[in-house]
Design a protein around this motif. Structure first.
Motif, PDB file in Angstrom:
ATOM      1  N   LYS A 151      -9.699   1.940   7.114  1.00  0.00           N
ATOM      2  CA  LYS A 151      -9.491   3.382   6.584  1.00  0.00           C
ATOM      3  C   LYS A 151      -9.491   4.230   7.567  1.00  0.00           C
ATOM      4  CE  LYS A 151     -11.298   6.660   3.066  1.00  0.00           C
ATOM      5  NZ  LYS A 151     -12.304   7.033   2.174  1.00  0.00           N
TER       6      LYS A 151
ATOM      7  N   GLU B  50       0.929  -1.275  -0.096  1.00  0.00           N
ATOM      8  CA  GLU B  50       0.210   0.005   0.060  1.00  0.00           C
ATOM      9  C   GLU B  50       0.807   1.259   0.115  1.00  0.00           C
ATOM     10  OE1 GLU B  50      -3.799  -1.934   2.460  1.00  0.00           O
ATOM     11  OE2 GLU B  50      -2.100  -0.929   3.598  1.00  0.00           O
TER      12      GLU B  50
ATOM     13  N   ASP C  68      -9.599   4.127  -0.777  1.00  0.00           N
ATOM     14  CA  ASP C  68     -10.563   3.346  -1.531  1.00  0.00           C
ATOM     15  C   ASP C  68     -10.271   2.481  -2.756  1.00  0.00           C
ATOM     16  OD1 ASP C  68     -12.479   4.333   0.237  1.00  0.00           O
ATOM     17  OD2 ASP C  68     -12.629   6.376  -0.952  1.00  0.00           O
ATOM     18  N   HIS C  69      -9.256   3.186  -3.497  1.00  0.00           N
ATOM     19  CA  HIS C  69      -8.724   2.432  -4.730  1.00  0.00           C
ATOM     20  C   HIS C  69      -7.914   1.197  -4.339  1.00  0.00           C
ATOM     21  CE1 HIS C  69      -8.574   6.414  -7.488  1.00  0.00           C
ATOM     22  NE2 HIS C  69      -9.739   6.008  -7.030  1.00  0.00           N
ATOM     23  N   LEU C  70      -7.199   1.199  -3.249  1.00  0.00           N
ATOM     24  CA  LEU C  70      -6.620   0.021  -2.821  1.00  0.00           C
ATOM     25  C   LEU C  70      -7.655  -0.923  -2.256  1.00  0.00           C
ATOM     26  CD1 LEU C  70      -3.584   1.922  -0.949  1.00  0.00           C
ATOM     27  CD2 LEU C  70      -3.410  -0.080  -2.612  1.00  0.00           C
ATOM     28  N   GLY C  71      -8.842  -0.666  -2.043  1.00  0.00           N
ATOM     29  CA  GLY C  71      -9.727  -1.649  -1.558  1.00  0.00           C
ATOM     30  C   GLY C  71      -9.717  -1.805   0.100  1.00  0.00           C
TER      31      GLY C  71
ATOM     32  N   SER D 163     -10.962  -1.411   3.746  1.00  0.00           N
ATOM     33  CA  SER D 163     -12.329  -1.267   4.286  1.00  0.00           C
ATOM     34  C   SER D 163     -12.638  -0.068   4.938  1.00  0.00           C
ATOM     35  CB  SER D 163     -12.435  -2.564   5.366  1.00  0.00           C
ATOM     36  OG  SER D 163     -11.853  -2.360   6.358  1.00  0.00           O
TER      37      SER D 163
END
Length: 282
Positions: free
Chosen positions: A269, A237, A260-263, A265
């Motif tokens: 986050k 990340e 968010d692009h990294l998925g 949660s």
């Protein structure tokens, strides 16, 4: 312990053997903002686990783990030096990091500029302008611990700076005066490098130099921590963010959509943003 901690020999990353200093460890812990109770607990624990020939890395890892258990933001501040090494392996994220620090200090900055010299063209790491003055900054990043900047570095940079300055200050289209050359490193300068730099008028900035206004002092004072200090972000990340020029924690707070692009949660986050917000405002 059979031996006083003051008489224990430890091994630095460079391979140099020195005596363990309780005072130095205490100072590094106090820099994190840890209270006296936490500091004394860690000092006592580390002292009990010392042995002849222990490495500074082992001592650091133990102190870091203990801080992390107490409060993550303290551990983040403690790992600052390591976090800067993690900006590698190339020097570009470090150049961007230094450029961003200068931006927060009021400079208009270009990272990676091509400048004409009196003799030849030069690619400089950072070009910064403020108050009708311009500085040229060369960054020497080491991803390997134990390396230092010796006198060859300022010798080489001064010759390039002189060539650029001789052309810059005679070229009428330039609206500013080139006033200073900087050498910035994430490690340390040797004594003769500092002596030479001061003699010829270069500004030297390293992890611990100049006193009270070193790289670590500036970062702490301005709260400009690299994202690599995070104890919650994974290495993947961090690299994703660095590749998108998100170098500072402050930048991630502003552009948190990258998480968010990294998925990441929503729960995680929130934890990440809370950690770095506490760090930037501590």
């Amino acid at each position: 312990m059979k031996t006083s901690s003051n008489k224990i020999s430890i091994v630095k990353a460079s391979g140099q053997v020195v005596q363990f200093s309780l005072a130095k460890l205490k100072k590094s812990l106090k820099r994190t903002g840890a209270n006296d109770e936490v500091v004394e607990y860690i000092l006592q624990t580390v002292q009990e686990e010392l042995y002849e020939g222990i490495t500074t890395k082992e001592i650091y890892n133990r102190a870091f783990a203990l801080l992390k258990k107490k409060k993550r933001v303290l551990a983040s501040k403690y790992k600052l030096k390591k976090a800067i090494y993690e900006l590698g392996p190339t020097g570009f994220p470090f150049e961007h990091f230094i450029g961003t620090i200068l931006k927060f200090s009021g400079y208009k900055v270009t990272v990676g500029a091509i400048l004409q010299g009196e003799c030849v063209e030069h690619e400089v790491d950072v070009l910064a302008h403020k108050n009708n003055e311009t500085i040229v900054v060369e960054c020497k990043f080491h991803s390997e611990r134990g390396l230092v900047c010796n006198i060859k570095i300022p010798l080489y940079i001064r010759s390039r700076y002189k060539d650029v300055k001789n052309y810059w200050n005679t070229f009428k289209k330039h609206e500013t005066t080139l006033t200073q050359g900087w050498v910035v490193t994430n490690t340390r300068f040797t004594k003769d490098a500092i002596q030479y730099g001061n003699c010829v008028g270069l500004y030297l900035l390293s992890w611990d130099y100049p006193s009270k206004n070193s790289l670590k002092d500036i970062i702490d004072r301005l709260g400009l921590y690299p994202i690599t200090v995070s104890t919650l972000l994974t290495n993947r990340e961090k690299q994703f963010l660095l590749n998108r020029d998100i170098v500072l924690c402050r930048e991630l707070i502003k552009d948190n959509f990258y998480l968010d692009h990294l998925g990441v949660s929503d729960v995680r986050k929130k934890r990440i943003l809370t950690e770095i917000d506490q760090l930037c405002n501590s």
